[in-house]
Design a protein around this motif. Structure first.
Motif, PDB file in Angstrom:
ATOM      1  N   GLY A 243       0.803  -1.214   0.000  1.00 13.45           N
ATOM      2  CA  GLY A 243       0.000   0.000   0.000  1.00 13.45           C
ATOM      3  C   GLY A 243       0.837   1.265   0.000  1.00 13.45           C
ATOM      4  N   GLU A 244       2.049   1.179   0.541  1.00 11.21           N
ATOM      5  CA  GLU A 244       2.900   2.376   0.647  1.00 11.21           C
ATOM      6  C   GLU A 244       3.245   2.955  -0.726  1.00 11.21           C
ATOM      7  OE1 GLU A 244       3.073  -0.223   2.582  1.00 11.21           O
ATOM      8  OE2 GLU A 244       2.716   0.813   4.493  1.00 11.21           O
ATOM      9  N   ILE A 245       3.081   2.152  -1.780  1.00 17.51           N
ATOM     10  CA  ILE A 245       3.461   2.622  -3.120  1.00 17.51           C
ATOM     11  C   ILE A 245       2.396   3.563  -3.692  1.00 17.51           C
ATOM     12  CG2 ILE A 245       4.079   1.769  -5.463  1.00 17.51           C
ATOM     13  CD1 ILE A 245       4.967  -0.872  -3.998  1.00 17.51           C
ATOM     14  N   VAL A 246       1.233   3.587  -3.068  1.00 17.98           N
ATOM     15  CA  VAL A 246       0.112   4.373  -3.604  1.00 17.98           C
ATOM     16  C   VAL A 246      -0.232   5.530  -2.668  1.00 17.98           C
ATOM     17  CG1 VAL A 246      -2.355   4.263  -4.141  1.00 17.98           C
ATOM     18  CG2 VAL A 246      -0.848   2.383  -4.824  1.00 17.98           C
ATOM     19  N   ASP A 247      -0.402   6.710  -3.254  1.00 20.37           N
ATOM     20  CA  ASP A 247      -0.915   7.864  -2.510  1.00 20.37           C
ATOM     21  C   ASP A 247      -2.448   7.729  -2.487  1.00 20.37           C
ATOM     22  OD1 ASP A 247      -1.893  10.287  -1.704  1.00 20.37           O
ATOM     23  OD2 ASP A 247      -0.746  11.486  -3.138  1.00 20.37           O
ATOM     24  N   ASP A 248      -2.989   7.374  -1.328  1.00 21.50           N
ATOM     25  CA  ASP A 248      -4.430   7.088  -1.228  1.00 21.50           C
ATOM     26  C   ASP A 248      -5.289   8.277  -1.666  1.00 21.50           C
ATOM     27  OD1 ASP A 248      -4.214   4.454  -0.271  1.00 21.50           O
ATOM     28  OD2 ASP A 248      -3.928   5.139   1.776  1.00 21.50           O
ATOM     29  N   GLU A 249      -4.859   9.468  -1.275  1.00 20.44           N
ATOM     30  CA  GLU A 249      -5.640  10.673  -1.609  1.00 20.44           C
ATOM     31  C   GLU A 249      -5.823  10.755  -3.133  1.00 20.44           C
ATOM     32  OE1 GLU A 249      -6.471  12.537   1.180  1.00 20.44           O
ATOM     33  OE2 GLU A 249      -7.874  13.418  -0.259  1.00 20.44           O
ATOM     34  N   ALA A 250      -4.725  10.574  -3.858  1.00 25.46           N
ATOM     35  CA  ALA A 250      -4.765  10.689  -5.321  1.00 25.46           C
ATOM     36  C   ALA A 250      -5.595   9.561  -5.934  1.00 25.46           C
ATOM     37  CB  ALA A 250      -3.340  10.648  -5.879  1.00 25.46           C
ATOM     38  N   LEU A 251      -5.445   8.347  -5.400  1.00 23.74           N
ATOM     39  CA  LEU A 251      -6.173   7.209  -5.975  1.00 23.74           C
ATOM     40  C   LEU A 251      -7.681   7.370  -5.730  1.00 23.74           C
ATOM     41  CD1 LEU A 251      -6.202   4.489  -7.422  1.00 23.74           C
ATOM     42  CD2 LEU A 251      -5.806   3.372  -5.225  1.00 23.74           C
ATOM     43  N   ILE A 252      -8.037   7.722  -4.521  1.00 24.44           N
ATOM     44  CA  ILE A 252      -9.464   7.851  -4.196  1.00 24.44           C
ATOM     45  C   ILE A 252     -10.079   8.965  -5.034  1.00 24.44           C
ATOM     46  CG2 ILE A 252     -11.069   8.556  -2.345  1.00 24.44           C
ATOM     47  CD1 ILE A 252      -9.128   6.938  -0.437  1.00 24.44           C
ATOM     48  N   SER A 253      -9.375  10.069  -5.167  1.00 23.86           N
ATOM     49  CA  SER A 253      -9.959  11.175  -5.940  1.00 23.86           C
ATOM     50  C   SER A 253     -10.096  10.787  -7.419  1.00 23.86           C
ATOM     51  CB  SER A 253      -9.165  12.450  -5.660  1.00 23.86           C
ATOM     52  OG  SER A 253      -8.662  13.004  -6.778  1.00 23.86           O
ATOM     53  N   ALA A 254      -9.146  10.025  -7.970  1.00 26.20           N
ATOM     54  CA  ALA A 254      -9.259   9.594  -9.384  1.00 26.20           C
ATOM     55  C   ALA A 254     -10.373   8.567  -9.566  1.00 26.20           C
ATOM     56  CB  ALA A 254      -7.920   9.010  -9.843  1.00 26.20           C
ATOM     57  N   LEU A 255     -10.616   7.761  -8.540  1.00 28.53           N
ATOM     58  CA  LEU A 255     -11.718   6.782  -8.628  1.00 28.53           C
ATOM     59  C   LEU A 255     -13.066   7.484  -8.520  1.00 28.53           C
ATOM     60  CD1 LEU A 255     -10.113   4.017  -6.399  1.00 28.53           C
ATOM     61  CD2 LEU A 255     -10.825   3.716  -8.784  1.00 28.53           C
ATOM     62  N   LYS A 256     -13.102   8.561  -7.762  1.00 27.31           N
ATOM     63  CA  LYS A 256     -14.363   9.299  -7.603  1.00 27.31           C
ATOM     64  C   LYS A 256     -14.672  10.126  -8.848  1.00 27.31           C
ATOM     65  CE  LYS A 256     -14.875   9.942  -2.638  1.00 27.31           C
ATOM     66  NZ  LYS A 256     -14.566  10.815  -1.514  1.00 27.31           N
TER      67      LYS A 256
END
Ligand code: DGY
Length: 325
Positions: A243-256
């Motif tokens: 999980g450390e390889i992914v910036d959650d903020e960026a991923l969640i916003s792109a999924l939304k």
């Protein structure tokens, strides 16, 4: 005739019975049958009576823990291929050998990468929910629809053992393969994938992006707003690495926003305490870190860890030694 004393091994978590039986036979072992998670301080305290530790990826073995270990500890064998939870340099500086368990979990983890690609693309989450919630209405030719996997473009970050096993599986789906790696691998290991020395050059070619690299200081948040921005609109990201390889903020916003069509995630920052916003997204197919979680694979991982301990305490070089010259 004198009998050599058995090496004393502290095992931090409950392992498959086959592995624990062998440990009990060949070592003087303290097991953890209740599978109770121990703090670093507790591990350091208990380690006082032992020569080696058999830990898992859930045990954070940072410098402070390594420094606190008694001088009797000469080896740490981890029941994982990933070693991001261990400060290997600190261990090496203290003269403690470290080993991991490569190879034996490659297939199981690559299988899960494909499961995530298929599940994310074909709507496993919303499809399953529709059936369970009794919301399966009259069939329609245009609703609900997923995305194709077959014939699409797949980019693999990290062309090590697992990345290559993902490529082999993706070939059966006629996928067009690309990869980014620190260096180009030999032609046989590419499995027809095109090498990109720069991640930025690969990303626009990826309908699917599979994360298979190690988690290091360099790869932390590698998947961020900028790198996601270079993917084609409607791409799908799957992560079986860390999980450390992914910036959650960026991923969640792109999924939304719909920039990404979906994601398939087996690993998360801070797992099991994941960013709660993921739970609200029906375009995320999630698993609780099941990459290596088959019975046979977990037995093989345990046996490999024990092989390494056995070699070390016999005075031989363990096959998966990470602290060698
Ligand atoms: C590994 O072996 O690194 C797997 O992710 C299990 O932790």
């Amino acid at each position: 005739m004198t009998t050599m004393a058995k090496a004393r091994i502290l095992v931090t978590r409950h392992l498959p019975n086959e592995v624990e039986n062998r440990l009990t036979r060949d070592f003087s072992t303290e097991l953890n049958p209740d599978d109770r998670a121990m703090s670093g301080a507790e591990i350091a305290e208990r380690a006082k009576n032992f020569d080696g530790l058999l830990i898992t990826s859930m045990d954070r073995c940072r410098k402070d823990l390594i420094d606190a270990l008694p001088a009797s500890i000469r080896m740490i064998a981890t029941f994982s291929v990933g070693t991001d939870h261990i400060d290997i340099l600190a261990a090496k500086a203290k003269g403690i050998a470290v080993s991991n368990t490569p190879d034996v979990l490659t297939d199981a983890t690559a299988d899960v990468a494909l499961l995530l690609m298929l599940g994310a693309a074909r709507g496993a989450v919303w499809g399953d929910k529709m059936v369970r919630d009794n919301k399966w209405g009259p069939p329609s030719p245009t609703y609900p629809l997923g995305l194709d996997v077959s014939g699409r473009r797949l980019g693999i970050i990290g062309m090590g053992r697992i990345g290559q096993a993902v490529a082999i599986r993706a070939q059966a789906f006629n996928m067009i393969l690309h990869y980014h790696n620190r260096r180009k691998v030999d032609a046989a290991s590419e499995h027809g994938a095109t090498f990109h020395a720069r991640l930025d050059d690969m990303l626009p070619n990826c309908d699917f992006l599979s994360i298979n690299c190690a988690s290091t200081a360099e790869t932390r948040d590698l998947i961020n707003e900028k790198t996601i921005g270079r993917l084609p609109n409607g791409a799908i990201i799957v992560n079986t690495a860390r999980g450390e390889i992914v910036d959650d903020e960026a991923l969640i916003s792109a999924l939304k926003s719909g920039k990404l069509a979906a994601a398939g995630l087996d690993v998360f920052k801070g797992e099991p305490n994941i960013d709660p916003r993921y739970r609200e997204l029906d375009n995320v197919f999630m698993l609780p870190h099941l990459g290596s979680a088959t019975k046979n694979t977990r037995i093989a991982m345990g046996m490999r860890a024990v092989d390494n301990l056995e070699a070390f305490f016999k005075g031989e070089r363990p096959r998966d030694l990470l602290t060698g010259a």
